[in-house]
Design a protein around this motif. Structure first.
Motif, mmCIF file in Angstrom:
data_model
loop_
_atom_site.group_PDB
_atom_site.id
_atom_site.type_symbol
_atom_site.label_atom_id
_atom_site.label_comp_id
_atom_site.label_asym_id
_atom_site.label_seq_id
_atom_site.Cartn_x
_atom_site.Cartn_y
_atom_site.Cartn_z
ATOM 1 N N VAL A 1 -12.638 0.726 -9.722
ATOM 2 C CA VAL A 1 -11.903 1.643 -8.836
ATOM 3 C C VAL A 1 -10.510 1.867 -9.419
ATOM 4 O O VAL A 1 -9.869 0.919 -9.881
ATOM 5 C CB VAL A 1 -11.760 1.014 -7.422
ATOM 6 C CG1 VAL A 1 -10.937 1.909 -6.507
ATOM 7 C CG2 VAL A 1 -13.133 0.745 -6.798
ATOM 8 N N VAL A 2 -10.077 3.123 -9.398
ATOM 9 C CA VAL A 2 -8.698 3.435 -9.780
ATOM 10 C C VAL A 2 -8.044 4.102 -8.565
ATOM 11 O O VAL A 2 -8.504 5.150 -8.103
ATOM 12 C CB VAL A 2 -8.645 4.371 -11.019
ATOM 13 C CG1 VAL A 2 -7.209 4.780 -11.302
ATOM 14 C CG2 VAL A 2 -9.254 3.684 -12.237
ATOM 15 N N ILE A 3 -7.013 3.477 -8.061
ATOM 16 C CA ILE A 3 -6.330 4.025 -6.871
ATOM 17 C C ILE A 3 -5.183 4.923 -7.334
ATOM 18 O O ILE A 3 -4.301 4.488 -8.081
ATOM 19 C CB ILE A 3 -5.785 2.880 -5.984
ATOM 20 C CG1 ILE A 3 -6.936 1.960 -5.535
ATOM 21 C CG2 ILE A 3 -5.064 3.445 -4.762
ATOM 22 C CD1 ILE A 3 -6.474 0.695 -4.818
ATOM 23 N N ALA A 4 -5.220 6.180 -6.885
ATOM 24 C CA ALA A 4 -4.170 7.151 -7.264
ATOM 25 C C ALA A 4 -3.772 7.942 -6.023
ATOM 26 O O ALA A 4 -3.780 9.167 -6.021
ATOM 27 C CB ALA A 4 -4.696 8.069 -8.371
ATOM 28 N N ILE A 5 -3.413 7.201 -4.974
ATOM 29 C CA ILE A 5 -3.236 7.876 -3.673
ATOM 30 C C ILE A 5 -1.801 8.342 -3.412
ATOM 31 O O ILE A 5 -1.493 8.785 -2.306
ATOM 32 C CB ILE A 5 -3.710 6.995 -2.487
ATOM 33 C CG1 ILE A 5 -2.869 5.721 -2.386
ATOM 34 C CG2 ILE A 5 -5.191 6.658 -2.606
ATOM 35 C CD1 ILE A 5 -3.054 4.986 -1.056
ATOM 36 N N GLY A 6 -0.935 8.256 -4.408
ATOM 37 C CA GLY A 6 0.438 8.743 -4.209
ATOM 38 C C GLY A 6 1.080 8.081 -3.002
ATOM 39 O O GLY A 6 1.065 6.866 -2.845
ATOM 40 N N ASN A 7 1.619 8.910 -2.111
ATOM 41 C CA ASN A 7 2.265 8.363 -0.908
ATOM 42 C C ASN A 7 1.285 8.148 0.227
ATOM 43 O O ASN A 7 1.684 7.872 1.351
ATOM 44 C CB ASN A 7 3.366 9.310 -0.422
ATOM 45 C CG ASN A 7 4.457 9.445 -1.451
ATOM 46 O OD1 ASN A 7 4.785 8.473 -2.129
ATOM 47 N ND2 ASN A 7 5.004 10.634 -1.596
ATOM 48 N N GLY A 8 0.007 8.359 -0.035
ATOM 49 C CA GLY A 8 -1.005 8.162 1.006
ATOM 50 C C GLY A 8 -1.739 9.450 1.298
ATOM 51 O O GLY A 8 -1.436 10.496 0.720
ATOM 52 N N LEU B 1 -10.997 -5.323 -11.660
ATOM 53 C CA LEU B 1 -11.669 -4.016 -11.665
ATOM 54 C C LEU B 1 -11.122 -3.017 -10.649
ATOM 55 O O LEU B 1 -11.708 -1.966 -10.418
ATOM 56 C CB LEU B 1 -13.184 -4.173 -11.515
ATOM 57 C CG LEU B 1 -13.833 -4.696 -12.798
ATOM 58 C CD1 LEU B 1 -15.217 -5.258 -12.532
ATOM 59 C CD2 LEU B 1 -13.910 -3.590 -13.837
ATOM 60 N N ILE B 2 -10.006 -3.364 -10.004
ATOM 61 C CA ILE B 2 -9.293 -2.339 -9.219
ATOM 62 C C ILE B 2 -7.954 -2.092 -9.912
ATOM 63 O O ILE B 2 -7.155 -3.028 -10.092
ATOM 64 C CB ILE B 2 -9.048 -2.757 -7.747
ATOM 65 C CG1 ILE B 2 -10.358 -3.112 -7.047
ATOM 66 C CG2 ILE B 2 -8.340 -1.621 -7.005
ATOM 67 C CD1 ILE B 2 -10.221 -3.383 -5.547
ATOM 68 N N TYR B 3 -7.762 -0.851 -10.310
ATOM 69 C CA TYR B 3 -6.538 -0.443 -11.006
ATOM 70 C C TYR B 3 -5.777 0.525 -10.101
ATOM 71 O O TYR B 3 -6.345 1.082 -9.157
ATOM 72 C CB TYR B 3 -6.885 0.229 -12.341
ATOM 73 C CG TYR B 3 -7.623 -0.712 -13.253
ATOM 74 C CD1 TYR B 3 -6.942 -1.469 -14.191
ATOM 75 C CD2 TYR B 3 -9.008 -0.886 -13.128
ATOM 76 C CE1 TYR B 3 -7.612 -2.379 -14.997
ATOM 77 C CE2 TYR B 3 -9.688 -1.790 -13.929
ATOM 78 C CZ TYR B 3 -8.982 -2.535 -14.860
ATOM 79 O OH TYR B 3 -9.638 -3.442 -15.640
ATOM 80 N N ALA B 4 -4.506 0.724 -10.399
ATOM 81 C CA ALA B 4 -3.740 1.709 -9.621
ATOM 82 C C ALA B 4 -2.792 2.438 -10.567
ATOM 83 O O ALA B 4 -2.287 1.855 -11.545
ATOM 84 C CB ALA B 4 -2.978 1.036 -8.493
ATOM 85 N N ILE B 5 -2.595 3.720 -10.298
ATOM 86 C CA ILE B 5 -1.759 4.574 -11.157
ATOM 87 C C ILE B 5 -1.010 5.599 -10.291
ATOM 88 O O ILE B 5 -1.359 5.836 -9.143
ATOM 89 C CB ILE B 5 -2.627 5.329 -12.213
ATOM 90 C CG1 ILE B 5 -3.763 6.114 -11.521
ATOM 91 C CG2 ILE B 5 -3.197 4.376 -13.241
ATOM 92 C CD1 ILE B 5 -4.603 6.962 -12.483
#
Ligand SMILES: Cc1cc2nc3c(=O)[nH]c(=O)nc-3n(C[C@H](O)[C@H](O)[C@H](O)COP(=O)(O)OP(=O)(O)OC[C@H]3O[C@@H](n4cnc5c(N)ncnc54)[C@H](O)[C@@H]3O)c2cc1C
Length: 323
Positions: free
Chosen positions: A109-116, A273-277
């Motif tokens: 999973v890559v989390i790219a949710i900005g401010n939500g 395996l959870i990344y964030a950008i």
């Protein structure tokens, strides 16, 4: 089962999905709004951006159009109007991603949710929501839907003015309704609007909506007076801006810091395996810029692929890939 699911279809998530395709990964891009582009599309589509490498300046909506073209190259799965609610790590190490439209499975999973998750600010009074999307619109998908119709636009910011100006040559009539006498848009846009055929109704607040004889009646109250007014139109476009909600992060199986996700230099979160950008991450020196997010995306995708497929050769340059 996808290789990599990217949560958030802002500029950074879009580029990550493209990059995952370039690297032969089976990618899934999930976005809560009906359109891609994140803050760039929702908050400043008509502004010029000056700090994206390779473009001396580019209109924000044009940047999203270019990212969309680039994304199509590898045709990743894209789920719009889909909000991720839960991320669950299963016993086999893969993830179940729970959304308002069902559950998806993914190896990383890559989390790219900005401010939500973005949501448009809705009309503050009660009205028949069966009018939504038929007569009351919070998004414009295609200007042609409004050809030769009477359109009212509610709002006084850049976006409301830009939509009113874009609709003017297409619609039969355009009326803009704003609660203040002063508009918050760019001066040049306000002047253009005043010189156009757009009817300006200020300072008016919307108070009720009813549908009669296939037309929408919009009741108005003049601010600071008891004066009422009413207009009819075929469509009402509401442009009161967006709210962002990152509270969902608290329910996800990762460490967070306020509304941000601490990551290491591999863009890895506290969970394997959870990344964030992108704007959502926190590390020393983080800058909330599109260019920074574009740099973070290849790091996260490469790290994810290295973990999922350690046996795969990892080419570094796109010029060495044949597709
Ligand atoms: C007025 C303004 C001007 C700016 N000007 C510039 C500039 O000139 N140059 C520059 O580099 N940067 C600029 N920025 C900042 C830039 O827009 C951000 O850095 C960039 O948008 C971050 O991209 P992102 O993809 O990380 O997040 P976002 O653009 O915030 O996108 C995140 C996306 O994730 C979606 N999402 C959130 N939660 C969920 C969920 N649970 N499920 C599914 N989807 C979800 C959201 O709906 C959103 O579409 C500006 C910002 C603003 C507000």
């Amino acid at each position: 089962m996808y290789d990599i699911s990217i949560i958030g279809g802002g500029p950074v998530g879009m580029f990550a999905a493209f990059y995952a395709g370039l690297r032969n990964a089976d990618a899934h891009l999930i976005e809560s709004l009906p359109r891609l582009g994140g803050q760039v599309s929702a908050l400043y589509p008509e502004k010029d951006v000056y700090d994206v490498a390779g473009f001396p300046h580019i209109k924000a909506k044009q940047l999203v159009a270019e990212l969309t073209d680039q994304l199509k190259e590898f045709a990743p799965a894209i789920s719009l109007e889909t909000t991720v609610q839960t991320i669950t790590k299963e016993a086999d190490g893969t993830f179940s991603i729970g959304t308002n439209r069902g559950t998806y499975r993914s190896k990383a999973v890559v989390i790219a949710i900005g401010n939500g998750a973005f949501a448009p600010r809705k009309l503050a009074f009660d009205y028949d929501h069966q009018l939504d999307e038929r007569r009351v619109h919070y998004f414009i998908n295609d200007l042609e839907d409004y050809r030769d119709t009477d359109v009212a636009v509610a709002g006084g910011g850049d976006s409301a003015i830009d939509w009113a100006l874009a609709l003017e040559p297409i619609a039969k009539s355009v009326t803009i309704i704003h609660r203040r006498d002063q508009f918050r848009g760019l001066e040049s846009s306000v002047e253009k609007m005043k010189a156009s055929s757009i009817q300006i109704m200020t300072p008016y607040l919307l108070s009720a909506l009813t549908e009669t004889n296939d037309r929408l009646t919009i009741d108005l109250k003049k601010a600071r007076t008891k004066e009422d007014a009413s207009i009819t139109a075929d469509h009402l476009i509401v442009n009161y801006g967006f709210t962002a909600d990152a509270r969902i992060l608290r329910d996800w199986p990762i460490d967070i810091k306020g509304a941000t996700i601490p990551v290491n230099t591999n863009m890895a979160t506290s969970t394997d395996l959870i990344y964030a950008i992108g704007d959502v991450v926190d590390y020393p020196g983080k800058m909330q810029l599109i260019a920074s997010g574009f740099g973070e995306a290849p790091v996260a995708i490469t790290q994810a692929l290295q973990e999922i497929y350690p046996e795969r050769k990892q080419p570094l340059h796109s010029t060495s890939l044949i597709h």
